[in-house]
Motif scaffolding. Structure first.
Motif, PDB file in Angstrom:
ATOM      1  N   GLY A 131       0.816  -1.194   0.000  1.00 39.19           N
ATOM      2  CA  GLY A 131       0.000   0.000   0.000  1.00 39.19           C
ATOM      3  C   GLY A 131       0.848   1.240   0.000  1.00 39.19           C
ATOM      4  O   GLY A 131       1.975   1.247   0.453  1.00 39.19           O
TER       5      GLY A 131
ATOM      6  N   PRO B 292      -7.020   7.272  -0.665  1.00 42.58           N
ATOM      7  CA  PRO B 292      -6.659   6.033   0.021  1.00 42.58           C
ATOM      8  C   PRO B 292      -7.606   5.719   1.166  1.00 42.58           C
ATOM      9  O   PRO B 292      -8.365   6.567   1.623  1.00 42.58           O
ATOM     10  CB  PRO B 292      -5.248   6.319   0.526  1.00 42.58           C
ATOM     11  CG  PRO B 292      -5.217   7.802   0.708  1.00 42.58           C
ATOM     12  CD  PRO B 292      -6.074   8.366  -0.379  1.00 42.58           C
TER      13      PRO B 292
ATOM     14  N   ARG C  58      -2.915   4.042   7.580  1.00 43.25           N
ATOM     15  CA  ARG C  58      -3.235   3.538   6.249  1.00 43.25           C
ATOM     16  C   ARG C  58      -3.584   2.063   6.251  1.00 43.25           C
ATOM     17  O   ARG C  58      -2.967   1.258   6.939  1.00 43.25           O
ATOM     18  CB  ARG C  58      -2.050   3.780   5.308  1.00 43.25           C
ATOM     19  CG  ARG C  58      -1.961   5.190   4.799  1.00 43.25           C
ATOM     20  CD  ARG C  58      -3.006   5.472   3.698  1.00 43.25           C
ATOM     21  NE  ARG C  58      -2.607   4.845   2.443  1.00 43.25           N
ATOM     22  CZ  ARG C  58      -3.243   3.833   1.866  1.00 43.25           C
ATOM     23  NH1 ARG C  58      -4.321   3.307   2.427  1.00 43.25           N
ATOM     24  NH2 ARG C  58      -2.824   3.336   0.722  1.00 43.25           N
TER      25      ARG C  58
ATOM     26  N   THR D  16      -4.464  -1.014   3.297  1.00 38.23           N
ATOM     27  CA  THR D  16      -4.531  -1.341   1.875  1.00 38.23           C
ATOM     28  C   THR D  16      -5.956  -1.724   1.511  1.00 38.23           C
ATOM     29  O   THR D  16      -6.592  -2.530   2.192  1.00 38.23           O
ATOM     30  CB  THR D  16      -3.572  -2.493   1.538  1.00 38.23           C
ATOM     31  OG1 THR D  16      -2.248  -2.112   1.884  1.00 38.23           O
ATOM     32  CG2 THR D  16      -3.615  -2.814   0.057  1.00 38.23           C
TER      33      THR D  16
ATOM     34  N   ALA E 220      -8.226  -3.529  -1.164  1.00 40.21           N
ATOM     35  CA  ALA E 220      -8.140  -4.511  -2.243  1.00 40.21           C
ATOM     36  C   ALA E 220      -9.535  -4.965  -2.645  1.00 40.21           C
ATOM     37  O   ALA E 220     -10.514  -4.751  -1.930  1.00 40.21           O
ATOM     38  CB  ALA E 220      -7.288  -5.704  -1.805  1.00 40.21           C
TER      39      ALA E 220
ATOM     40  N   GLU F  35      -6.239  -0.960  -4.725  1.00 37.29           N
ATOM     41  CA  GLU F  35      -4.775  -0.939  -4.693  1.00 37.29           C
ATOM     42  C   GLU F  35      -4.195  -2.327  -4.898  1.00 37.29           C
ATOM     43  O   GLU F  35      -2.973  -2.492  -5.025  1.00 37.29           O
ATOM     44  CB  GLU F  35      -4.293  -0.396  -3.347  1.00 37.29           C
ATOM     45  CG  GLU F  35      -4.754   1.017  -3.057  1.00 37.29           C
ATOM     46  CD  GLU F  35      -4.428   1.439  -1.637  1.00 37.29           C
ATOM     47  OE1 GLU F  35      -3.478   2.220  -1.467  1.00 37.29           O
ATOM     48  OE2 GLU F  35      -5.117   0.968  -0.712  1.00 37.29           O
ATOM     49  N   ALA F  36      -5.050  -3.340  -4.922  1.00 33.32           N
ATOM     50  CA  ALA F  36      -4.624  -4.720  -5.102  1.00 33.32           C
ATOM     51  C   ALA F  36      -5.855  -5.562  -5.407  1.00 33.32           C
ATOM     52  O   ALA F  36      -6.992  -5.115  -5.213  1.00 33.32           O
ATOM     53  CB  ALA F  36      -3.928  -5.240  -3.840  1.00 33.32           C
TER      54      ALA F  36
ATOM     55  N   ARG G 236       0.674  -3.582  -8.822  1.00 26.96           N
ATOM     56  CA  ARG G 236      -0.203  -3.846  -7.680  1.00 26.96           C
ATOM     57  C   ARG G 236      -0.319  -5.354  -7.449  1.00 26.96           C
ATOM     58  O   ARG G 236      -0.435  -6.120  -8.408  1.00 26.96           O
ATOM     59  CB  ARG G 236      -1.595  -3.251  -7.917  1.00 26.96           C
ATOM     60  CG  ARG G 236      -1.591  -1.743  -8.184  1.00 26.96           C
ATOM     61  CD  ARG G 236      -2.970  -1.279  -8.626  1.00 26.96           C
ATOM     62  NE  ARG G 236      -2.979   0.128  -9.004  1.00 26.96           N
ATOM     63  CZ  ARG G 236      -2.657   0.578 -10.207  1.00 26.96           C
ATOM     64  NH1 ARG G 236      -2.307  -0.272 -11.169  1.00 26.96           N
ATOM     65  NH2 ARG G 236      -2.705   1.868 -10.478  1.00 26.96           N
TER      66      ARG G 236
ATOM     67  N   ASP H 264      -4.109  -5.654   8.161  1.00 31.59           N
ATOM     68  CA  ASP H 264      -3.419  -4.647   7.346  1.00 31.59           C
ATOM     69  C   ASP H 264      -4.181  -4.264   6.081  1.00 31.59           C
ATOM     70  O   ASP H 264      -3.980  -3.191   5.529  1.00 31.59           O
ATOM     71  CB  ASP H 264      -2.043  -5.180   6.887  1.00 31.59           C
ATOM     72  CG  ASP H 264      -1.186  -5.645   8.035  1.00 31.59           C
ATOM     73  OD1 ASP H 264      -1.044  -4.874   8.997  1.00 31.59           O
ATOM     74  OD2 ASP H 264      -0.662  -6.772   7.968  1.00 31.59           O
ATOM     75  N   GLU H 265      -4.962  -5.203   5.569  1.00 32.93           N
ATOM     76  CA  GLU H 265      -5.624  -5.013   4.271  1.00 32.93           C
ATOM     77  C   GLU H 265      -7.060  -5.484   4.348  1.00 32.93           C
ATOM     78  O   GLU H 265      -7.362  -6.511   4.967  1.00 32.93           O
ATOM     79  CB  GLU H 265      -4.880  -5.805   3.190  1.00 32.93           C
ATOM     80  CG  GLU H 265      -5.571  -5.805   1.836  1.00 32.93           C
ATOM     81  CD  GLU H 265      -4.884  -6.726   0.842  1.00 32.93           C
ATOM     82  OE1 GLU H 265      -5.548  -7.644   0.316  1.00 32.93           O
ATOM     83  OE2 GLU H 265      -3.674  -6.523   0.590  1.00 32.93           O
TER      84      GLU H 265
END
Length: 593
Positions: free
Chosen positions: A3, A281, A289, A291, A293, A311-312, A348, A539-540
């Motif tokens: 990210g 974001p 932040r 991530t 996805a 972002e993914a 990505r 995290d994501e």
């Protein structure tokens, strides 16, 4: 999983949630009684129009029928016309839904079963309908919302072939109406005059059903999963629907119509704000932040996810390649599909999940025996012990796609229960890499969806490159609730402290091992669930692109430390209901700040 960094503007207001179980509320005003039915918000917007009840036309057994080949050809021609119409309207992704139906209409296994029935004396329409009904029933039973929702497509396409055999035409609207049905075939949604189709209300279905997807794409408000529909809605009755709240109003009074108009203006303002959010974001109010996805089930969905700000690709389901065909797809075919997404996403990350099938899937060439409880049976990575070449071929295809594009693929194994499963995954990946020496070295990760994997997360984290928490199955297995049983809806909440404690174990183990941890189930796309996941250390967040804006608004209005405290409160909560109340309260406070 990776990210960017940067500041993030705070935004509030989360999307309201509507429970599947319908409830009714009656209000009297100036002698008029209105009824409110509640369901699942499937496509945003507000519509007011008379109800038009859709029911499949009864077969006319008195007329001569076309042969199977001619009926399929006629249905294919009709679908091609709809594909051209959607493509010309700038809807290529939605056109792809109907292109897939063309493939279904010509599916060798479906055609062979229809021919077998015809040879036993059944007319064309009966044979193809019964062959399709069996295939649809197998799909509907799958423990995957996206795949089980495809049962409607099978029923739709065989109904079209059957109508073509009988020389019948599809339904037509005579005036602007809200269509009410138990289920609405996706091609009917596309075929009805969009100038007259004001909205859609379904007794069944889900947000991932193609009728719902098409409604969103066409800008048509839709509410699905409404108990009592269509029986509770007389044909022609005045109707109003709120696709943002999941509400259906029968005979709305003047005050309710005024309130709906206000909400319509607010919804339009939110839509504008959502588009503005696509370039921002995902972060908390104080700049932490996360991530963002996307989950996709087909390569065509990647472009829309990227445009929405992904972002993914946090979950690329690959089952579409293996379903509805007489033999396993070759490595060239697989590699082309994987490469198209890797190329589109550039640098990505793209997380490709290995095939997740088992005894519940209608895949004849795998020769899987029927199981009394297939969701606890021989499926996913367990199947690799019985058929390692199937998984090896998929791994080689993924590596070939990486070699072709120069991108590093992230490969994820589903249904991992312990270190033995991890060892098998790594062994097969190593063998595939030896056979693809020029391919970029992949990153290998596992889904944490079996409770034993969460309990063993500390050991597993040392052997892999990333975790992704599959909250749908983790909830099902931890709480012993069948995801396919709608009566168990009240028990299927991932905010249950028994589930969040398992998530905490996985997140803590990932942090200690220095590997990223994502969440890719429905919990990630639910603002309340997303808030708890971030507080637990995820995290994501990977979700359907349609959920991006609501999650951004919700998390952007709350500080990270407040989410950490929320997670602690949810872990200590006595029930899922109390945990959800706590999450809702935090998000309300964020909106009000």
């Amino acid at each position: 999983m990776g990210g960017a960094t940067g500041a993030c503007r705070a935004r509030g207001e989360r999307r309201r949630r509507a429970g599947r179980a319908a409830s009714r509320q009656r209000t009297a005003c100036a002698g008029i009684v209105s009824t409110t039915l509640r369901g699942i918000a499937a496509a945003p917007g507000i519509a007011v129009a008379p109800a038009w009840r859709y029911e499949a036309q009864p077969a006319d057994r008195g007329r001569d029928e076309l042969g199977l080949d001619d009926a399929i050809a006629a249905a294919t021609a009709q679908l091609n016309g709809l594909v051209d119409r959607l493509t010309a309207a700038g809807r290529p992704a939605e056109a792809g839904i109907l292109e897939a139906q063309i493939m279904m209409a010509n599916d060798p296994e479906l055609v062979a079963e229809a021919r077998r029935r015809m040879s036993a004396g059944e007319p064309t329409s009966t044979a193809v309908s019964r062959a399709g009904a069996a295939a649809a029933a197998q799909l509907a039973a799958l423990d995957d919302e996206l795949l089980s929702a495809r049962a409607a497509d099978v029923r739709d396409v065989v109904a079209r072939v059957a109508r073509s055999a009988r020389g019948e035409v599809g339904p037509q609207l005579a005036r602007r109406s809200i269509v009410v049905a138990e289920d609405l075939p996706p091609s009917v949604t596309a075929e009805l005059d969009s100038a007259l189709l004001a909205g859609v209300v379904l007794g069944g279905g889900s947000r991932t059903a193609h009728a719902a997807i098409l409604s969103r794409a066409l800008g048509i408000p839709a509410v699905v999963g409404v108990e009592g529909v269509p029986a509770a809605v007389p044909d022609g009755v005045a109707l109003a629907i709120d696709g943002d709240r999941g509400e259906v109003l029968l005979e709305p009074d003047a005050s309710e119509l005024v309130a709906l108009e206000r909400r319509r203006h607010a919804s339009e303002a939110r839509s504008i704000a959502d588009r503005e959010l696509s370039g921002q974001p995902l972060c908390t109010r104080d700049g932490h932040r996360i991530t963002l996805a996307a989950n996709i089930g087909h390569p065509e969905e990647a472009a829309a996810a990227l445009a929405a700000g992904a972002e993914a690709i946090g979950l690329f389901r690959t089952e579409f390649l293996f379903m509805g065909r007489p033999s396993a797809p070759g490595e060239v075919v697989q590699a082309a599909a994987y490469a198209s997404v890797l190329e589109l996403m550039g640098e990505r990350p793209v997380v490709i999940r290995l095939l997740d099938v088992g005894g519940d899937k209608a895949i004849g060439y795998l020769d899987l025996p029927a199981e009394a409880n297939p969701f606890l049976g021989m499926r996913a990575m367990r199947l690799a012990r019985r058929n390692p070449e199937l998984v090896l071929a998929q791994l080689r295809a993924i590596l070939r796609a990486g070699e072709r594009t120069g991108r590093q693929p992230w490969i994820m194994a589903p249904m991992i229960g312990d270190l033995q499963d991890v060892a098998l995954f790594r062994e097969l990946a190593s063998r595939a890499a030896e056979q693809s020496p020029r391919a970029p070295h992949p990153r290998l990760g596992v889904m944490i969806e079996i409770p034993s994997a969460a309990l063993l997360a500390e050991s597993i984290a040392r052997e892999v490159d990333f975790f992704s928490i599959g909250t749908n199955d983790l909830t099902q297995y931890a709480l012993a609730v069948d995801r396919t049983n709608p009566e168990l809806g009240p028990w299927q909440d991932p905010l249950h402290p028994g589930v969040t404690r398992l998530i905490q174990l996985a997140a803590t183990a990932a942090a200690a091992a220095g590997i990223p941890v994502a969440a890719c189930g429905e919990m990630a796309g639910d603002p309340a669930g997303a808030a708890v996941l971030i507080g637990l250390g995820v995290d994501e967040l990977s979700m359907g692109a349609a959920s991006f804006a609501a999650v951004k608004r919700a998390l952007g209005a709350v500080d990270h430390e407040r989410l950490r405290q929320l997670a602690r409160d949810c872990l200590a909560a006595p029930s899922a209901r109390r945990a959800r109340d706590a999450a809702d309260s935090v998000l309300r406070d964020g909106r009000a700040a």
